[in-house]
Scaffold this motif. Structure first.
Motif, PDB file in Angstrom:
ATOM      1  N   LEU A   7      -9.318   3.488   9.608  1.00 16.85           N
ATOM      2  CA  LEU A   7     -10.013   2.274   9.202  1.00 16.85           C
ATOM      3  C   LEU A   7      -9.072   1.432   8.348  1.00 16.85           C
ATOM      4  O   LEU A   7      -8.544   1.912   7.342  1.00 16.85           O
ATOM      5  N   GLY A   8      -8.842   0.183   8.744  1.00 16.48           N
ATOM      6  CA  GLY A   8      -7.939  -0.684   8.000  1.00 16.48           C
ATOM      7  C   GLY A   8      -6.506  -0.202   8.058  1.00 16.48           C
ATOM      8  O   GLY A   8      -5.911   0.100   7.011  1.00 16.48           O
ATOM      9  N   PRO A   9      -5.917  -0.128   9.261  1.00 14.08           N
ATOM     10  CA  PRO A   9      -4.587   0.490   9.395  1.00 14.08           C
ATOM     11  C   PRO A   9      -3.411  -0.387   9.010  1.00 14.08           C
ATOM     12  O   PRO A   9      -2.268   0.034   9.176  1.00 14.08           O
ATOM     13  N   GLY A  10      -3.642  -1.573   8.487  1.00 18.28           N
ATOM     14  CA  GLY A  10      -2.523  -2.403   8.039  1.00 18.28           C
ATOM     15  C   GLY A  10      -1.557  -2.720   9.156  1.00 18.28           C
ATOM     16  O   GLY A  10      -1.938  -3.190  10.222  1.00 18.28           O
ATOM     17  N   ARG A  11      -0.303  -2.407   8.941  1.00 17.82           N
ATOM     18  CA  ARG A  11       0.717  -2.681   9.962  1.00 17.82           C
ATOM     19  C   ARG A  11       0.974  -1.467  10.858  1.00 17.82           C
ATOM     20  O   ARG A  11       1.892  -1.478  11.664  1.00 17.82           O
ATOM     21  N   GLY A  12       0.170  -0.429  10.678  1.00 14.20           N
ATOM     22  CA  GLY A  12       0.338   0.777  11.487  1.00 14.20           C
ATOM     23  C   GLY A  12       1.310   1.774  10.905  1.00 14.20           C
ATOM     24  O   GLY A  12       1.640   2.781  11.538  1.00 14.20           O
ATOM     25  N   THR A  13       1.754   1.529   9.670  1.00 13.78           N
ATOM     26  CA  THR A  13       2.779   2.374   9.058  1.00 13.78           C
ATOM     27  C   THR A  13       2.282   3.797   8.821  1.00 13.78           C
ATOM     28  O   THR A  13       2.983   4.773   9.120  1.00 13.78           O
ATOM     29  N   THR A  40       0.834  -1.203   0.000  1.00  8.12           N
ATOM     30  CA  THR A  40       0.000   0.000   0.000  1.00  8.12           C
ATOM     31  C   THR A  40       0.869   1.253   0.000  1.00  8.12           C
ATOM     32  O   THR A  40       2.078   1.198   0.235  1.00  8.12           O
ATOM     33  N   ALA A  41       0.231   2.393  -0.245  1.00 10.50           N
ATOM     34  CA  ALA A  41       0.958   3.662  -0.355  1.00 10.50           C
ATOM     35  C   ALA A  41       1.842   3.954   0.859  1.00 10.50           C
ATOM     36  O   ALA A  41       2.985   4.398   0.696  1.00 10.50           O
ATOM     37  N   PRO A  42       1.373   3.753   2.105  1.00  7.13           N
ATOM     38  CA  PRO A  42       2.251   4.052   3.241  1.00  7.13           C
ATOM     39  C   PRO A  42       3.513   3.201   3.265  1.00  7.13           C
ATOM     40  O   PRO A  42       4.546   3.628   3.807  1.00  7.13           O
ATOM     41  N   GLU A  43       3.449   1.982   2.678  1.00  9.06           N
ATOM     42  CA  GLU A  43       4.619   1.116   2.637  1.00  9.06           C
ATOM     43  C   GLU A  43       5.588   1.536   1.529  1.00  9.06           C
ATOM     44  O   GLU A  43       6.754   1.170   1.546  1.00  9.06           O
ATOM     45  N   ILE A  44       5.074   2.304   0.562  1.00  9.27           N
ATOM     46  CA  ILE A  44       5.901   2.736  -0.562  1.00  9.27           C
ATOM     47  C   ILE A  44       6.739   3.951  -0.194  1.00  9.27           C
ATOM     48  O   ILE A  44       7.911   4.053  -0.571  1.00  9.27           O
ATOM     49  N   SER A  45       6.135   4.884   0.548  1.00  8.39           N
ATOM     50  CA  SER A  45       6.849   6.117   0.897  1.00  8.39           C
ATOM     51  C   SER A  45       6.338   6.658   2.220  1.00  8.39           C
ATOM     52  O   SER A  45       5.126   6.789   2.428  1.00  8.39           O
ATOM     53  N   GLN A  46       7.261   7.020   3.090  1.00 12.05           N
ATOM     54  CA  GLN A  46       6.881   7.620   4.365  1.00 12.05           C
ATOM     55  C   GLN A  46       6.218   8.971   4.169  1.00 12.05           C
ATOM     56  O   GLN A  46       5.462   9.435   5.033  1.00 12.05           O
ATOM     57  N   ALA A  47       6.466   9.611   3.025  1.00 12.63           N
ATOM     58  CA  ALA A  47       5.873  10.925   2.762  1.00 12.63           C
ATOM     59  C   ALA A  47       4.357  10.848   2.731  1.00 12.63           C
ATOM     60  O   ALA A  47       3.675  11.820   3.081  1.00 12.63           O
ATOM     61  N   PHE A  48       3.810   9.713   2.334  1.00  7.46           N
ATOM     62  CA  PHE A  48       2.355   9.563   2.266  1.00  7.46           C
ATOM     63  C   PHE A  48       1.736   9.738   3.651  1.00  7.46           C
ATOM     64  O   PHE A  48       0.866  10.586   3.861  1.00  7.46           O
TER      65      PHE A  48
END
Length: 371
Positions: free
Chosen positions: A86-92, A52-60
């Motif tokens: 909602l749906g926070p994944g790994r918390g990234t 997901t986008a948060p895993e691609i870049s911390q800037a997101f």
């Protein structure tokens, strides 16, 4: 198709009661209490089924955190604020958002963070990721917690949902012989008994929210997410009655209601049949943002957008954010640049993902959505 414990369970159900609707099949694959995909495995990240986008870049996540801080100011900088994902994944995403929010200490001091996820495995990852967050954390199994003042007390709330709506089950209808018929999942001939789509020939129905751009044609598929109305009314609308509400939904989808079969499976970061390894394959469908927005308006909320992900992130300053990150981390400059480029690529995530703002009527347009 790979046989799994869930496929055996669904086949037994179909043999006993007949074909099941597409939304029933999708819901079982994702949320079956014993074998559902989101009940049993961590799916996100380089070693998972999708990134997901948060895993691609911390800037997101950092931009989302700063966005939330500006919304808090727009609400009048209340002393207490519920920040819900909602749906926070790994918390990234939440980790990066809270880190960026350190530039506004009063905002961070106001926060109570709520993470909504039915996946117990991911919940442990979220707790680990946010172990040093420095803000109160609460975990919830279902989005309905937002409307329950016993679990999320009355007060202002900001809701963030990245790749959440696409996992809500969709019903499908097939147009044949001048009428619409609900699409179902049946079994093929023995001995294989593979899953297959069939129209329900016993019912002729007119789905709600049909596209208006053209008349249906033989063979057209139409999808509608009946959960949109429930989430708009029973969750967002109910939450807005407990205090000022602002929400940001980012997902892959289309801005206008249309025809087409978008149900897909993803396993090992590759597209597979929706019937591949039920319960072990992620299923999703493109979000009809027009329909979701209409449902939100129908419950008394205001709606901003949708905008493309690239446009929203651009308005929030992702290029400037990336430049600062690259200057502070020259050894990672190429990695940072590549990640941001992927998020805003015009022929990729930048245009395929859309962003929608939802807010209480007495609030102005949310940051990034101003005319």
């Amino acid at each position: 198709m790979t046989d799994t414990p869930l496929s055996a369970k669904l086949k037994a159900q179909i043999r006993r009661n007949g074909p099941i609707s597409v939304d029933t099949y999708m819901s079982a694959c994702l949320h079956d209490p014993e074998h559902g995909y989101y009940r049993r495995q961590p799916a996100i990240g380089a070693g998972g089924d999708f990134v997901t986008a948060p895993e691609i870049s911390q800037a997101f996540g950092e931009l989302i955190g700063l966005w939330a801080a500006v919304v808090w100011q727009q609400m009048g900088a209340p002393e207490r604020l519920h920040l819900v994902e909602l749906g926070p994944g790994r918390g990234t995403l939440m980790r990066d958002a809270l880190r960026a929010a350190r530039v506004m200490p009063r905002f961070r001091a106001a926060l109570a963070v709520h993470l909504v996820d039915s996946n117990r495995t991911l919940r442990k990852a979220q707790a680990d990721t946010l172990s040093d967050a420095g803000v109160p954390l609460q975990f919830h199994d279902e989005a309905a917690a937002l409307a329950d003042r016993a679990r999320v007390p009355a007060g202002p709330a900001i809701v963030v949902a990245n790749e959440f709506l696409d996992a809500l089950p969709v019903a499908q209808f097939a147009y044949a012989d001048g009428g619409w018929r609900r699409r179902k999942v049946a079994l093929g001939d023995p001995p294989e008994e593979t899953f297959r789509f069939v129209p329900d020939l016993e019912t002729d129905m007119l789905p709600a929210a049909l596209p208006t751009n053209r008349e249906p044609r033989e063979g057209d598929i139409f999808e509608v997410c009946e959960e949109h109305g429930r989430h708009a009314k029973e969750i967002l609308g109910a939450r807005a009655r407990l205090g000022p509400l602002a929400a940001l939904f980012i997902d892959y989808g289309h801005a206008a209601t249309g025809f087409g079969d978008t149900l897909q499976g993803v396993a090992g970061q590759a597209h597979v049949s929706p019937f591949h390894a039920p319960g072990e394959t992620d299923l999703s469908a493109q979000v009809d943002f027009q329909h979701f927005g209409q449902e939100c308006r129908g419950t008394g909320l205001a709606v901003d957008g949708p905008l493309s992900q690239a446009e929203l992130l651009g308005r929030l300053g992702i290029i400037e954010r990336a430049s600062r990150l690259m200057a502070a981390n020259p050894a990672r400059a190429a990695e940072i640049e590549a990640g941001v480029a992927r998020l805003i690529a015009p022929n990729g995530m930048g245009s395929r993902f859309l962003a929608l703002g939802v807010r209480s009527q007495d609030m102005g347009p949310l940051p990034g959505f101003e005319s």
